[in-house]
Design a protein around this motif. Structure first.
Motif, PDB file in Angstrom:
ATOM      1  N   LEU A  18       1.769  -1.257 -10.138  1.00 40.72           N
ATOM      2  CA  LEU A  18       2.045   0.062 -10.708  1.00 40.72           C
ATOM      3  C   LEU A  18       3.374   0.029 -11.462  1.00 40.72           C
ATOM      4  O   LEU A  18       4.252  -0.778 -11.149  1.00 40.72           O
ATOM      5  CB  LEU A  18       2.126   1.117  -9.601  1.00 40.72           C
ATOM      6  CG  LEU A  18       0.885   1.332  -8.746  1.00 40.72           C
ATOM      7  CD1 LEU A  18       1.222   2.247  -7.569  1.00 40.72           C
ATOM      8  CD2 LEU A  18      -0.234   1.932  -9.575  1.00 40.72           C
ATOM      9  N   SER A  19       3.544   0.937 -12.413  1.00 27.46           N
ATOM     10  CA  SER A  19       4.827   1.038 -13.105  1.00 27.46           C
ATOM     11  C   SER A  19       5.857   1.652 -12.159  1.00 27.46           C
ATOM     12  O   SER A  19       5.489   2.318 -11.180  1.00 27.46           O
ATOM     13  CB  SER A  19       4.679   1.917 -14.351  1.00 27.46           C
ATOM     14  OG  SER A  19       4.507   3.272 -13.977  1.00 27.46           O
ATOM     15  N   PRO A  20       7.149   1.459 -12.426  1.00 25.66           N
ATOM     16  CA  PRO A  20       8.166   2.078 -11.566  1.00 25.66           C
ATOM     17  C   PRO A  20       8.018   3.604 -11.478  1.00 25.66           C
ATOM     18  O   PRO A  20       8.205   4.183 -10.404  1.00 25.66           O
ATOM     19  CB  PRO A  20       9.487   1.691 -12.224  1.00 25.66           C
ATOM     20  CG  PRO A  20       9.185   0.418 -12.929  1.00 25.66           C
ATOM     21  CD  PRO A  20       7.761   0.571 -13.408  1.00 25.66           C
ATOM     22  N   GLU A  21       7.659   4.242 -12.583  1.00 25.86           N
ATOM     23  CA  GLU A  21       7.487   5.694 -12.593  1.00 25.86           C
ATOM     24  C   GLU A  21       6.329   6.118 -11.692  1.00 25.86           C
ATOM     25  O   GLU A  21       6.437   7.079 -10.934  1.00 25.86           O
ATOM     26  CB  GLU A  21       7.270   6.215 -14.021  1.00 25.86           C
ATOM     27  CG  GLU A  21       8.457   6.037 -14.943  1.00 25.86           C
ATOM     28  CD  GLU A  21       8.583   4.611 -15.500  1.00 25.86           C
ATOM     29  OE1 GLU A  21       7.577   3.850 -15.490  1.00 25.86           O
ATOM     30  OE2 GLU A  21       9.697   4.257 -15.912  1.00 25.86           O
ATOM     31  N   GLN A  22       5.210   5.392 -11.786  1.00 24.66           N
ATOM     32  CA  GLN A  22       4.058   5.703 -10.930  1.00 24.66           C
ATOM     33  C   GLN A  22       4.397   5.496  -9.462  1.00 24.66           C
ATOM     34  O   GLN A  22       4.048   6.317  -8.612  1.00 24.66           O
ATOM     35  CB  GLN A  22       2.861   4.814 -11.303  1.00 24.66           C
ATOM     36  CG  GLN A  22       2.231   5.123 -12.630  1.00 24.66           C
ATOM     37  CD  GLN A  22       1.188   4.076 -12.991  1.00 24.66           C
ATOM     38  OE1 GLN A  22       1.414   2.874 -12.860  1.00 24.66           O
ATOM     39  NE2 GLN A  22       0.024   4.547 -13.440  1.00 24.66           N
ATOM     40  N   ALA A  23       5.089   4.398  -9.162  1.00 23.10           N
ATOM     41  CA  ALA A  23       5.453   4.098  -7.778  1.00 23.10           C
ATOM     42  C   ALA A  23       6.379   5.179  -7.216  1.00 23.10           C
ATOM     43  O   ALA A  23       6.202   5.630  -6.080  1.00 23.10           O
ATOM     44  CB  ALA A  23       6.115   2.723  -7.695  1.00 23.10           C
ATOM     45  N   LYS A  67      12.101  -1.016  -8.772  1.00 22.58           N
ATOM     46  CA  LYS A  67      12.688  -1.880  -9.795  1.00 22.58           C
ATOM     47  C   LYS A  67      11.603  -2.743 -10.410  1.00 22.58           C
ATOM     48  O   LYS A  67      10.808  -3.353  -9.693  1.00 22.58           O
ATOM     49  CB  LYS A  67      13.771  -2.758  -9.175  1.00 22.58           C
ATOM     50  CG  LYS A  67      14.921  -1.941  -8.631  1.00 22.58           C
ATOM     51  CD  LYS A  67      15.959  -2.809  -7.991  1.00 22.58           C
ATOM     52  CE  LYS A  67      17.055  -1.905  -7.434  1.00 22.58           C
ATOM     53  NZ  LYS A  67      17.967  -2.579  -6.568  1.00 22.58           N
ATOM     54  N   PRO A  68      11.560  -2.791 -11.740  1.00 22.14           N
ATOM     55  CA  PRO A  68      10.557  -3.653 -12.384  1.00 22.14           C
ATOM     56  C   PRO A  68      10.888  -5.127 -12.136  1.00 22.14           C
ATOM     57  O   PRO A  68      12.045  -5.509 -12.036  1.00 22.14           O
ATOM     58  CB  PRO A  68      10.676  -3.298 -13.865  1.00 22.14           C
ATOM     59  CG  PRO A  68      12.012  -2.667 -14.027  1.00 22.14           C
ATOM     60  CD  PRO A  68      12.403  -2.092 -12.705  1.00 22.14           C
ATOM     61  N   ASN A  69       9.837  -5.929 -12.014  1.00 23.01           N
ATOM     62  CA  ASN A  69      10.009  -7.379 -11.891  1.00 23.01           C
ATOM     63  C   ASN A  69       8.860  -8.056 -12.628  1.00 23.01           C
ATOM     64  O   ASN A  69       8.055  -7.396 -13.279  1.00 23.01           O
ATOM     65  CB  ASN A  69      10.120  -7.817 -10.424  1.00 23.01           C
ATOM     66  CG  ASN A  69       8.898  -7.454  -9.600  1.00 23.01           C
ATOM     67  OD1 ASN A  69       7.813  -7.236 -10.124  1.00 23.01           O
ATOM     68  ND2 ASN A  69       9.068  -7.396  -8.294  1.00 23.01           N
ATOM     69  N   ASP A  70       8.773  -9.379 -12.524  1.00 24.89           N
ATOM     70  CA  ASP A  70       7.753 -10.131 -13.261  1.00 24.89           C
ATOM     71  C   ASP A  70       6.333  -9.763 -12.849  1.00 24.89           C
ATOM     72  O   ASP A  70       5.403  -9.859 -13.645  1.00 24.89           O
ATOM     73  CB  ASP A  70       7.955 -11.641 -13.064  1.00 24.89           C
ATOM     74  CG  ASP A  70       9.266 -12.111 -13.674  1.00 24.89           C
ATOM     75  OD1 ASP A  70       9.761 -11.432 -14.586  1.00 24.89           O
ATOM     76  OD2 ASP A  70       9.784 -13.152 -13.224  1.00 24.89           O
ATOM     77  N   TRP A  71       6.143  -9.357 -11.607  1.00 20.32           N
ATOM     78  CA  TRP A  71       4.804  -9.067 -11.090  1.00 20.32           C
ATOM     79  C   TRP A  71       4.402  -7.615 -11.299  1.00 20.32           C
ATOM     80  O   TRP A  71       3.252  -7.263 -11.195  1.00 20.32           O
ATOM     81  CB  TRP A  71       4.759  -9.426  -9.609  1.00 20.32           C
ATOM     82  CG  TRP A  71       3.380  -9.562  -9.077  1.00 20.32           C
ATOM     83  CD1 TRP A  71       2.470 -10.517  -9.400  1.00 20.32           C
ATOM     84  CD2 TRP A  71       2.741  -8.708  -8.134  1.00 20.32           C
ATOM     85  NE1 TRP A  71       1.300 -10.320  -8.707  1.00 20.32           N
ATOM     86  CE2 TRP A  71       1.448  -9.206  -7.921  1.00 20.32           C
ATOM     87  CE3 TRP A  71       3.126  -7.573  -7.441  1.00 20.32           C
ATOM     88  CZ2 TRP A  71       0.546  -8.613  -7.050  1.00 20.32           C
ATOM     89  CZ3 TRP A  71       2.232  -6.987  -6.579  1.00 20.32           C
ATOM     90  CH2 TRP A  71       0.952  -7.515  -6.391  1.00 20.32           C
ATOM     91  N   GLY A  72       5.349  -6.745 -11.566  1.00 18.50           N
ATOM     92  CA  GLY A  72       5.094  -5.312 -11.723  1.00 18.50           C
ATOM     93  C   GLY A  72       6.296  -4.521 -11.276  1.00 18.50           C
ATOM     94  O   GLY A  72       7.269  -4.405 -12.004  1.00 18.50           O
ATOM     95  N   THR A  73       6.248  -4.025 -10.046  1.00 14.14           N
ATOM     96  CA  THR A  73       7.336  -3.202  -9.511  1.00 14.14           C
ATOM     97  C   THR A  73       7.589  -3.556  -8.058  1.00 14.14           C
ATOM     98  O   THR A  73       6.662  -3.796  -7.305  1.00 14.14           O
ATOM     99  CB  THR A  73       6.970  -1.699  -9.605  1.00 14.14           C
ATOM    100  OG1 THR A  73       6.745  -1.365 -10.972  1.00 14.14           O
ATOM    101  CG2 THR A  73       8.059  -0.814  -9.045  1.00 14.14           C
ATOM    102  N   THR A 122      -4.084  -4.350  -4.795  1.00 15.56           N
ATOM    103  CA  THR A 122      -3.472  -5.673  -4.880  1.00 15.56           C
ATOM    104  C   THR A 122      -2.020  -5.689  -4.409  1.00 15.56           C
ATOM    105  O   THR A 122      -1.384  -6.730  -4.431  1.00 15.56           O
ATOM    106  CB  THR A 122      -3.526  -6.207  -6.331  1.00 15.56           C
ATOM    107  OG1 THR A 122      -2.749  -5.339  -7.174  1.00 15.56           O
ATOM    108  CG2 THR A 122      -4.958  -6.271  -6.843  1.00 15.56           C
ATOM    109  N   SER A 123      -1.494  -4.550  -3.995  1.00 17.66           N
ATOM    110  CA  SER A 123      -0.091  -4.485  -3.572  1.00 17.66           C
ATOM    111  C   SER A 123       0.130  -5.245  -2.269  1.00 17.66           C
ATOM    112  O   SER A 123      -0.773  -5.410  -1.457  1.00 17.66           O
ATOM    113  CB  SER A 123       0.350  -3.026  -3.408  1.00 17.66           C
ATOM    114  OG  SER A 123      -0.362  -2.424  -2.365  1.00 17.66           O
ATOM    115  N   LEU A 124       1.358  -5.723  -2.098  1.00 16.24           N
ATOM    116  CA  LEU A 124       1.745  -6.481  -0.912  1.00 16.24           C
ATOM    117  C   LEU A 124       2.947  -5.816  -0.271  1.00 16.24           C
ATOM    118  O   LEU A 124       3.942  -5.573  -0.952  1.00 16.24           O
ATOM    119  CB  LEU A 124       2.100  -7.930  -1.265  1.00 16.24           C
ATOM    120  CG  LEU A 124       0.991  -8.763  -1.912  1.00 16.24           C
ATOM    121  CD1 LEU A 124       1.563 -10.093  -2.407  1.00 16.24           C
ATOM    122  CD2 LEU A 124      -0.110  -9.024  -0.913  1.00 16.24           C
ATOM    123  N   ALA A 125       2.891  -5.537   1.008  1.00 19.04           N
ATOM    124  CA  ALA A 125       4.014  -4.904   1.713  1.00 19.04           C
ATOM    125  C   ALA A 125       4.633  -5.886   2.687  1.00 19.04           C
ATOM    126  O   ALA A 125       3.928  -6.638   3.364  1.00 19.04           O
ATOM    127  CB  ALA A 125       3.540  -3.670   2.456  1.00 19.04           C
TER     128      ALA A 125
END
Length: 126
Positions: A18-23, A67-73, A122-125
């Motif tokens: 997700l984008s940082p705004e969506q998250a 924070k944005p990173n290479d994988w998304g947020t 697909t998110s990882l916690a």
């Protein structure tokens, strides 16, 4: 300086596409869905949340950042400030110190992981 509580480093870090705004919008919705936690301040990369006691004093303060990173947020939470208490009997401490408001913080973290996972399977916690 007093000894830090054993949960002082309690946090959750979620990698999502997700984008940082969506998250951050999802994280704010989780705040709105829980009555024990209250949105405090907004920042460019996140916001702060407080847990209040029944009489309105702040007992736990934590930050949520995206924070944005290479994988998304990378969406994360971490505790900034907290109060502890201990049960006493005739002014003698009995039992371990407890972090006031920690249960509410854990419920927020668990709710955040569930909602982000539903929005992005697909998110990882961590």
């Amino acid at each position: 300086m007093a000894k830090e509580h054993k949960y002082h480093n309690s946090a959750v870090v979620i990698q999502t596409s997700l984008s940082p705004e969506q998250a951050l919008n999802i994280a704010k919705e989780v705040v709105d869905s829980q009555r024990e936690v209250h949105l405090s301040d907004l920042y460019s990369d996140g916001f702060s949340v407080v847990v209040k006691a029944p009489f309105g004093n702040v007992i736990l303060h934590f930050l949520v950042t995206a924070k944005p990173n290479d994988w998304g947020t990378e969406l994360s939470t971490y505790i900034v400030e907290y109060n502890t208490s201990v049960n006493t009997f005739l002014f003698i401490p009995i039992g371990p110190k407890t972090m006031d408001g920690y249960g509410s913080y854990r419920r927020y973290m668990n709710g955040l992981v569930q909602v982000v996972s539903a929005a992005d399977p697909t998110s990882l916690a961590k």
